[in-house]
Structures are given as C-alpha cells and as structure tokens.
Design an enzyme around this catalytic site. Structure first.
Site, PDB file in Angstrom:
ATOM      1  N   ARG A 108       0.842  -1.189   0.000  1.00 36.29           N
ATOM      2  CA  ARG A 108       0.000   0.000   0.000  1.00 36.29           C
ATOM      3  C   ARG A 108       0.875   1.236   0.000  1.00 36.29           C
ATOM      4  NH1 ARG A 108      -4.638   1.420   4.310  1.00 36.29           N
ATOM      5  NH2 ARG A 108      -2.930   1.361   5.784  1.00 36.29           N
ATOM      6  N   THR A 112      -0.926   7.605  -1.053  1.00 38.95           N
ATOM      7  CA  THR A 112      -2.193   7.528  -1.808  1.00 38.95           C
ATOM      8  C   THR A 112      -3.118   6.444  -1.272  1.00 38.95           C
ATOM      9  OG1 THR A 112      -1.315   5.891  -3.333  1.00 38.95           O
ATOM     10  CG2 THR A 112      -0.978   8.210  -3.934  1.00 38.95           C
ATOM     11  N   ASP A 212       3.734  -5.944  10.105  1.00 41.42           N
ATOM     12  CA  ASP A 212       4.776  -5.663  11.108  1.00 41.42           C
ATOM     13  C   ASP A 212       4.588  -6.532  12.342  1.00 41.42           C
ATOM     14  OD1 ASP A 212       5.985  -3.800   9.549  1.00 41.42           O
ATOM     15  OD2 ASP A 212       5.154  -2.058  10.592  1.00 41.42           O
TER      16      ASP A 212
HETATM   17  N1  URA Z   1      -3.238  -2.730   6.951  1.00 41.26           N
HETATM   18  C1  URA Z   1      -2.837  -3.031   8.205  1.00 41.26           C
HETATM   19  O1  URA Z   1      -1.913  -3.824   8.403  1.00 41.26           O
HETATM   20  N2  URA Z   1      -3.471  -2.438   9.232  1.00 41.26           N
HETATM   21  C2  URA Z   1      -4.480  -1.571   9.061  1.00 41.26           C
HETATM   22  O2  URA Z   1      -5.025  -1.086  10.041  1.00 41.26           O
HETATM   23  C3  URA Z   1      -4.879  -1.272   7.744  1.00 41.26           C
HETATM   24  C4  URA Z   1      -4.235  -1.870   6.710  1.00 41.26           C
END
Ligand code: URA
Length: 217
Positions: A108, A112, A212
C-alpha cells in the site's frame, strides 16, 4: 455500512479471544502469530462451506457406506495477498491439501493508500471457470483497494463472483462497502467489523500494521 447477505461475520469465544490477543499492543510477535493462525483456521472453515461435494462409496472397518466429500473435479486456489496474507497459508494448506497457492504481491502506497503491484502469480489460463473456487486472504480489509485488485484478476478470467471468497480477520465498513459496490456477489468472511479508518488508513481500533506485527518488523 450497507447491507449485503454475502458478508459473514464469524463470532465465537475462540474468535473473540484470538482477536483480543492480536489487538493488544502488548502481545509479542509469537503471541500474535499463534492467535492469528487459530483465528484464520476458523475463518477458513467458514469460507470453505461453499465447496461442492459429491457422494462416494467407502468401507469403514465396520461396514460399507455412502458419504459426502469435497468434489475432486474442481480447482481450489488460495491467494494470499503478500505479505500479511501469508499468515493464512499454512492453515489453508492443512485444511485443503489439494489447493494451489497463487501469491499476489501488492503493497500500500503510504500517501495515496493505493495498491502497488510487485508480484502476480495468477497468469494461468482458465478453461472451465465455473469449476474454480478462489479464497483470497488478507488479514486487514481497510480501504478495500488491494482486495478489489485481487478479485478483479480472477473475475477477468471468467471465474464467477460467487466462487470467490475473501477471508479477512479485521475489516472497516469503508472497505466492505468498496468491495461489495464493485463485486456484489463475492463472499466476504471476517471476524470483526471495526469502527472506521484513521487519517493514515489504519483500521480503528484494529491491530496496527498486521505485517509488522506478524513478521516482527
Ligand atoms: N493494513 C494493516 O496492516 N493495518 C491496518 O489497520 C490497515 C491496513
């Protein structure tokens, strides 16, 4: 959140306990992994309720009988969205040893919040799309952008939406709406629908960054 009968929110004491553990910021990586795996297994059991079955004749040590089992004339695909979606994979192959694993790599973009592709293991031709059953796994359904991209890959190959099931641990109403607006006939299995997304696109209260927390980064 809009109503959709294809949204299944799975709840039981084990699910709730597992969610409680993975959400807690004091749970270490080992604890998060253990609880997440337990949770994913339960969600996958629910997801696989759509698999077609057939009758077979077998013999137990006691007598002959006719029983139901999963139809072997279908192709089952597990598609984890890298990297956090991998937490589902070991449980999925335990439950469905006949499945093919097709990884989808997207991260991600922090600014954006749009998905950026880096790996696509879904290049295969599909001869009889009605016989494909796809489970896309991603622990967090936040904006829905990555999930929509992943679903599109399979829909473009002619696989019916009703054969596509997305399995997520924690979701936000915004992501659920986004996915169903584009693909109203897929099935979505989640353990929780949380309150909202914050300004950084994190689910509130959520569990923080699932990747994470699972991979200790
Ligand atoms: N991805 C994640 O790991 N945590 C979130 O809260 C949103 C997307």
């Amino acid at each position: 959140m809009e109503q959709n009968n294809n949204l299944k929110i799975v709840s039981n004491p084990i699910v709730n306990q597992s969610l409680c553990i993975i959400r807690d910021k004091n749970t270490d990586t080992q604890g998060v992994r253990l609880a997440a795996r337990k949770l994913t297994r339960i969600l996958l059991y629910e997801a696989t309720k759509n698999l077609p079955q057939k009758e077979v004749n077998i013999e137990t040590p006691v007598d002959k009988c006719t029983v139901n089992t999963i139809d072997d004339d279908i192709t089952i695909i597990i598609s984890p969205i890298l990297r956090a979606g991998l937490i589902f994979t070991d449980e999925a192959v335990d439950i469905l040893p006949q499945a093919t694993i097709r990884h989808i790599g997207m991260y991600r973009d922090e600014k954006t919040l749009k998905p950026v592709w880096y790996y696509n293991k879904v290049p295969m031709p599909v001869d009889n799309p009605n016989k494909y059953y796809v489970y896309i796994t991603d622990p967090m359904l936040a904006t829905g952008n990555s999930l929509k991209e992943a679903i599109k890959l399979y829909v473009e190959k002619g696989i019916p939406e009703k054969n596509i099931c997305c399995v997520c641990m924690i979701s936000a109403p915004q992501g659920i709406n986004a996915v169903f607006n584009e693909f109203p006939n897929i099935t979505l299995i989640v353990a929780s629908v949380d309150s909202h997304l914050n300004e950084r696109g994190y689910i509130v209260p959520g569990m923080g960054d699932a990747g994470d927390r699972i991979f200790n980064t």
